[in-house]
Design a protein around this motif. Structure first.
Motif, PDB file in Angstrom:
ATOM      1  N   ILE A   1       0.841  -1.203   0.000  1.00 18.62           N
ATOM      2  CA  ILE A   1       0.000   0.000   0.000  1.00 18.62           C
ATOM      3  C   ILE A   1       0.873   1.248   0.000  1.00 18.62           C
ATOM      4  CG2 ILE A   1      -1.605   1.377   1.391  1.00 18.62           C
ATOM      5  CD1 ILE A   1      -2.873  -1.297   2.293  1.00 18.62           C
ATOM      6  N   LYS A   2       1.868   1.274   0.870  1.00 21.46           N
ATOM      7  CA  LYS A   2       2.749   2.459   0.980  1.00 21.46           C
ATOM      8  C   LYS A   2       3.526   2.689  -0.313  1.00 21.46           C
ATOM      9  CE  LYS A   2       3.336   2.381   5.995  1.00 21.46           C
ATOM     10  NZ  LYS A   2       4.272   2.192   7.129  1.00 21.46           N
ATOM     11  N   LYS A   3       3.961   1.595  -0.934  1.00 24.80           N
ATOM     12  CA  LYS A   3       4.707   1.714  -2.186  1.00 24.80           C
ATOM     13  C   LYS A   3       3.827   2.327  -3.277  1.00 24.80           C
ATOM     14  CE  LYS A   3       7.361  -1.015  -5.526  1.00 24.80           C
ATOM     15  NZ  LYS A   3       7.831  -2.389  -5.885  1.00 24.80           N
ATOM     16  N   GLN A   4       2.580   1.896  -3.358  1.00 23.13           N
ATOM     17  CA  GLN A   4       1.674   2.417  -4.393  1.00 23.13           C
ATOM     18  C   GLN A   4       1.304   3.876  -4.136  1.00 23.13           C
ATOM     19  OE1 GLN A   4      -1.129  -0.979  -4.130  1.00 23.13           O
ATOM     20  NE2 GLN A   4      -0.830  -1.208  -6.339  1.00 23.13           N
ATOM     21  N   ILE A   5       1.226   4.254  -2.880  1.00 22.25           N
ATOM     22  CA  ILE A   5       0.946   5.659  -2.556  1.00 22.25           C
ATOM     23  C   ILE A   5       2.123   6.541  -2.981  1.00 22.25           C
ATOM     24  CG2 ILE A   5       0.707   7.284  -0.611  1.00 22.25           C
ATOM     25  CD1 ILE A   5      -1.155   5.182   0.655  1.00 22.25           C
ATOM     26  N   ASN A   6       3.337   6.032  -2.818  1.00 24.63           N
ATOM     27  CA  ASN A   6       4.517   6.787  -3.271  1.00 24.63           C
ATOM     28  C   ASN A   6       4.528   6.926  -4.785  1.00 24.63           C
ATOM     29  OD1 ASN A   6       5.599   7.225  -0.715  1.00 24.63           O
ATOM     30  ND2 ASN A   6       6.749   5.283  -0.720  1.00 24.63           N
ATOM     31  N   ILE A   7       4.007   5.920  -5.472  1.00 22.56           N
ATOM     32  CA  ILE A   7       3.988   5.956  -6.941  1.00 22.56           C
ATOM     33  C   ILE A   7       2.924   6.933  -7.455  1.00 22.56           C
ATOM     34  CG2 ILE A   7       3.451   4.606  -9.017  1.00 22.56           C
ATOM     35  CD1 ILE A   7       4.656   2.152  -7.549  1.00 22.56           C
ATOM     36  N   TYR A   8       1.705   6.832  -6.937  1.00 25.72           N
ATOM     37  CA  TYR A   8       0.582   7.604  -7.481  1.00 25.72           C
ATOM     38  C   TYR A   8       0.377   8.952  -6.803  1.00 25.72           C
ATOM     39  CZ  TYR A   8      -0.781   3.297  -9.862  1.00 25.72           C
ATOM     40  OH  TYR A   8      -0.800   2.185 -10.667  1.00 25.72           O
ATOM     41  N   GLY A   9       0.786   9.060  -5.549  1.00 23.51           N
ATOM     42  CA  GLY A   9       0.563  10.310  -4.808  1.00 23.51           C
ATOM     43  C   GLY A   9      -0.729  10.269  -4.018  1.00 23.51           C
ATOM     44  N   TYR A  10      -0.677  10.778  -2.796  1.00 22.97           N
ATOM     45  CA  TYR A  10      -1.805  10.697  -1.861  1.00 22.97           C
ATOM     46  C   TYR A  10      -3.050  11.392  -2.413  1.00 22.97           C
ATOM     47  CZ  TYR A  10      -4.246  10.833   2.653  1.00 22.97           C
ATOM     48  OH  TYR A  10      -5.147  10.683   3.670  1.00 22.97           O
ATOM     49  N   ASP A  11      -2.882  12.611  -2.917  1.00 26.13           N
ATOM     50  CA  ASP A  11      -4.042  13.388  -3.377  1.00 26.13           C
ATOM     51  C   ASP A  11      -4.729  12.741  -4.570  1.00 26.13           C
ATOM     52  OD1 ASP A  11      -3.634  15.225  -1.400  1.00 26.13           O
ATOM     53  OD2 ASP A  11      -2.521  16.634  -2.648  1.00 26.13           O
ATOM     54  N   ASP A  12      -3.933  12.192  -5.499  1.00 22.03           N
ATOM     55  CA  ASP A  12      -4.521  11.548  -6.677  1.00 22.03           C
ATOM     56  C   ASP A  12      -5.328  10.310  -6.278  1.00 22.03           C
ATOM     57  OD1 ASP A  12      -3.506  13.435  -8.341  1.00 22.03           O
ATOM     58  OD2 ASP A  12      -1.831  12.229  -9.088  1.00 22.03           O
ATOM     59  N   ILE A  13      -4.827   9.578  -5.304  1.00 22.65           N
ATOM     60  CA  ILE A  13      -5.545   8.395  -4.839  1.00 22.65           C
ATOM     61  C   ILE A  13      -6.827   8.811  -4.117  1.00 22.65           C
ATOM     62  CG2 ILE A  13      -5.435   6.389  -3.290  1.00 22.65           C
ATOM     63  CD1 ILE A  13      -2.380   6.362  -3.833  1.00 22.65           C
ATOM     64  N   TYR A  14      -6.740   9.865  -3.306  1.00 22.11           N
ATOM     65  CA  TYR A  14      -7.905  10.353  -2.565  1.00 22.11           C
ATOM     66  C   TYR A  14      -9.039  10.730  -3.518  1.00 22.11           C
ATOM     67  CZ  TYR A  14     -10.600  13.000   0.899  1.00 22.11           C
ATOM     68  OH  TYR A  14     -11.591  13.459   1.741  1.00 22.11           O
ATOM     69  N   ASN A  15      -8.685  11.275  -4.678  1.00 22.70           N
ATOM     70  CA  ASN A  15      -9.688  11.743  -5.640  1.00 22.70           C
ATOM     71  C   ASN A  15     -10.059  10.701  -6.691  1.00 22.70           C
ATOM     72  OD1 ASN A  15      -9.964  14.431  -4.587  1.00 22.70           O
ATOM     73  ND2 ASN A  15      -7.928  14.890  -5.414  1.00 22.70           N
ATOM     74  N   ASN A  16      -9.454   9.515  -6.623  1.00 26.83           N
ATOM     75  CA  ASN A  16      -9.732   8.460  -7.600  1.00 26.83           C
ATOM     76  C   ASN A  16     -10.231   7.225  -6.839  1.00 26.83           C
ATOM     77  OD1 ASN A  16      -9.625   6.329  -9.476  1.00 26.83           O
ATOM     78  ND2 ASN A  16      -7.932   7.276 -10.596  1.00 26.83           N
ATOM     79  N   LEU A  17     -11.554   7.091  -6.756  1.00 28.67           N
ATOM     80  CA  LEU A  17     -12.154   6.040  -5.940  1.00 28.67           C
ATOM     81  C   LEU A  17     -11.724   4.648  -6.389  1.00 28.67           C
ATOM     82  CD1 LEU A  17     -14.150   5.058  -3.775  1.00 28.67           C
ATOM     83  CD2 LEU A  17     -15.975   5.271  -5.487  1.00 28.67           C
ATOM     84  N   ASN A  18     -11.771   4.376  -7.685  1.00 27.93           N
ATOM     85  CA  ASN A  18     -11.436   3.037  -8.188  1.00 27.93           C
ATOM     86  C   ASN A  18      -9.986   2.671  -7.891  1.00 27.93           C
ATOM     87  OD1 ASN A  18     -14.023   2.589  -9.184  1.00 27.93           O
ATOM     88  ND2 ASN A  18     -13.537   3.450 -11.189  1.00 27.93           N
ATOM     89  N   LEU A  19      -9.095   3.635  -8.061  1.00 26.22           N
ATOM     90  CA  LEU A  19      -7.683   3.405  -7.765  1.00 26.22           C
ATOM     91  C   LEU A  19      -7.480   3.117  -6.279  1.00 26.22           C
ATOM     92  CD1 LEU A  19      -4.707   3.331  -8.591  1.00 26.22           C
ATOM     93  CD2 LEU A  19      -4.639   5.834  -8.307  1.00 26.22           C
TER      94      LEU A  19
END
Length: 528
Positions: free
Chosen positions: A319-337
């Motif tokens: 989970i932490k690795k994917q957050i570093n890749i995509y970025g916290y804000d982008d994940i927060y705003n992308n429900l499916n991701l």
């Protein structure tokens, strides 16, 4: 109805007549109650009938049953059959067979039966609950011929193996009948009659504790074209048993492990079965298995979570690795991701073994906020509430942000239950409080539509509802429930043909059984 269901329904009608003649209060329960509410009859694959009755009403039944029961019927209970090994009495027909493996050798009839689940009064003082529940479980477990109740459920936190062993020892010293009688006096006879909560007498610790106010004299519901009694707040019992998904028809069908021989008298089957092995030999095998099962079961419990620790660590690192890749804000705003990233965590954390036993896979607060927001958006408020409560217990509290999420989950659950009970005014107060902050939340959208349609009286109101419903449908084009509410708005607005077409589409796009039942009735009304 299939042949087994016809046998069961006939028994239910007989039992209902006995209770009506003698002013005995009982209620449909479990899957039978779910069938009454969601299907107005049997769940298509169901193979039993469940009935609830309070302990005091059951005592009334015991007093009158001998004068009421007809030939070929029996009330099977531990009081009437010394060898009967279950906490659940059964009203039974003897000209057919329905056999469960743990009762095959108990020396009692094995006909088609109704389960009569007793509602025991719990102590009014909640300080006494903990030990009362442990002993209640031990009582139910001692009745079974092998270690079945605990072994078939995933809740371990309230099961006291040392207490169970202690009572096993007492049974050897004093006799099982004496020990059971002592437990009955302590648990059932010496508890206040004006209890605030009932506990269902079938041994499951995590399920079956319900407020007495849900029951009372009850109300009636249709079951296979006949009215039967159900709890006053039956929908609350369903939520308590099955969660917010209780209205939905599952893909996976669940049946009991039984031998169903509706054309064969139970006595004939048993005589044939025991031609090659005696009941004594058969039971010796079962009781030998009992001790083996206990050791195996508790070994599983003691090693289960340790076995999963490496996998838990892997999930958190991923989970932490994917957050570093995509970025916290982008994940927060992308429900499916977000849901994709947390998928493995969700599956493990919400597995029966983890969530029922309040075992928490630790997440840092910023990660938990991501997951909490995603669960809110998709309407999984049950899961969110359970997760945050487990985190709160494990860590001694929640951050202010997560505490707010827990309050929202609680309020949404309360709103859903109020709608189920048709208490729309109170539900509307909650909906208005959280709208427009959560205007894209599916639970809130559907709640608002249902409440507005119930309240609508004039054309202009239906027009406003229609605008909002169309907007919601454009965002969620495959949601059958929103289709149905949109069709309701068209119907109220006088556009019957548009409503008819949308009702048909709604039927094809939902597995909400309550909605499907309502759609069938609407279709009959429109086609008159």
């Amino acid at each position: 109805m299939n042949s087994l269901q016809k046998n069961l329904f006939e028994l239910l009608c007989e039992f209902d007549s006995i209770c009506r003649r003698n002013d005995i209060v009982y209620y449909l329960s479990g899957g039978t109650l779910l069938g009454a509410l969601r299907h107005e009859g049997f769940i298509p694959w169901d193979d039993d009938i469940d009935i609830n009755i309070t302990y005091s009403e059951y005592k009334k039944l015991e007093k009158v049953i001998d004068g009421e029961i007809q030939e070929g019927r029996a009330l099977v209970s531990k009081e009437r059959y010394k060898e009967y090994c279950s906490p659940i009495p059964r009203y039974m027909r003897l000209d057919a067979s329905l056999i469960r493996r743990n009762h095959l050798g108990d020396g009692t009839p094995h006909g088609v039966f109704l389960d009569i689940i007793i509602l025991d009064n719990m102590p009014k003082d909640k300080e006494l609950w903990y030990m009362w529940r442990k002993k209640h479980y031990v009582y139910c477990e001692l009745l079974e011929p092998y270690y079945i109740i605990a072994a078939r459920h995933s809740n371990w936190k309230d099961i006291d193996i040392d207490l169970y062993r202690e009572y096993q020892k007492k049974c050897k010293e004093k006799g099982k009948g004496t020990v059971l009688k002592e437990l009955e006096e302590e648990l059932f006879e010496n508890v206040e009659s004006n209890a605030d909560y009932y506990c269902m007498r079938f041994g499951t610790v995590w399920l079956g504790i319900t407020p007495t106010e849900w029951y009372g004299r009850g109300r009636t519901a249709i079951f296979e074209e006949k009215k039967f009694p159900i709890p006053k707040k039956a929908e609350m019992e369903m939520y308590s048993f099955y969660g917010q998904e209780w209205k939905y028809i599952p893909d996976k069908k669940t049946e009991h492990t039984t031998l169903k021989l509706t054309e064969i008298e139970c006595g004939n089957f048993e005589r044939e079965f025991f031609r090659n092995i005696s009941k004594q030999e058969f039971n010796e095998i079962f009781f030998k298995y009992n001790d083996m099962a206990i050791d195996k079961y508790w070994l599983k419990i003691n090693t289960y979570f340790d076995k999963h620790r490496p996998y838990m660590s892997y999930i958190i690192c991923k989970i932490k690795k994917q957050i570093n890749i995509y970025g916290y804000d982008d994940i927060y705003n992308n429900l499916n991701l977000c849901l994709e990233i947390f998928d493995e965590y969700i599956k493990l954390q919400f597995s029966c073994e983890f969530i029922f036993n309040e075992y928490y896979i630790a997440l840092e607060d910023d990660l938990m906020i991501l997951l909490a927001e995603a669960l809110l958006k998709i309407g999984k408020v049950d899961n969110l509430k359970a997760l945050l409560e487990v985190k709160k217990k494990a860590e001694g509290g929640l951050s202010r942000e997560l505490e707010k999420k827990l309050v929202v989950a609680d309020e949404f659950i309360r709103m859903l239950n109020l709608i189920n009970l048709k208490e729309y005014r109170s539900a509307e107060e909650i909906a208005n409080r959280y709208f427009p902050q959560y205007e894209d939340n599916l639970i809130l959208i559907k709640a608002k539509l249902e409440i507005d349609i119930v309240n609508a009286q004039i054309m202009s109101q239906y027009e406003e509802i229609l605008k909002y419903a169309q907007k919601a449908l454009n965002k969620n084009p495959d949601d059958g429930e929103i289709m149905k509410y949109t069709a309701d708005a068209y119907y109220g607005y006088g556009e019957i043909e548009k409503a008819r077409q949308l009702y048909e589409r709604a039927r094809e796009n939902t597995n909400n059984g309550m909605l499907l039942l309502e759609l069938s009735k609407i279709e009959q009304l429109i086609n008159k």
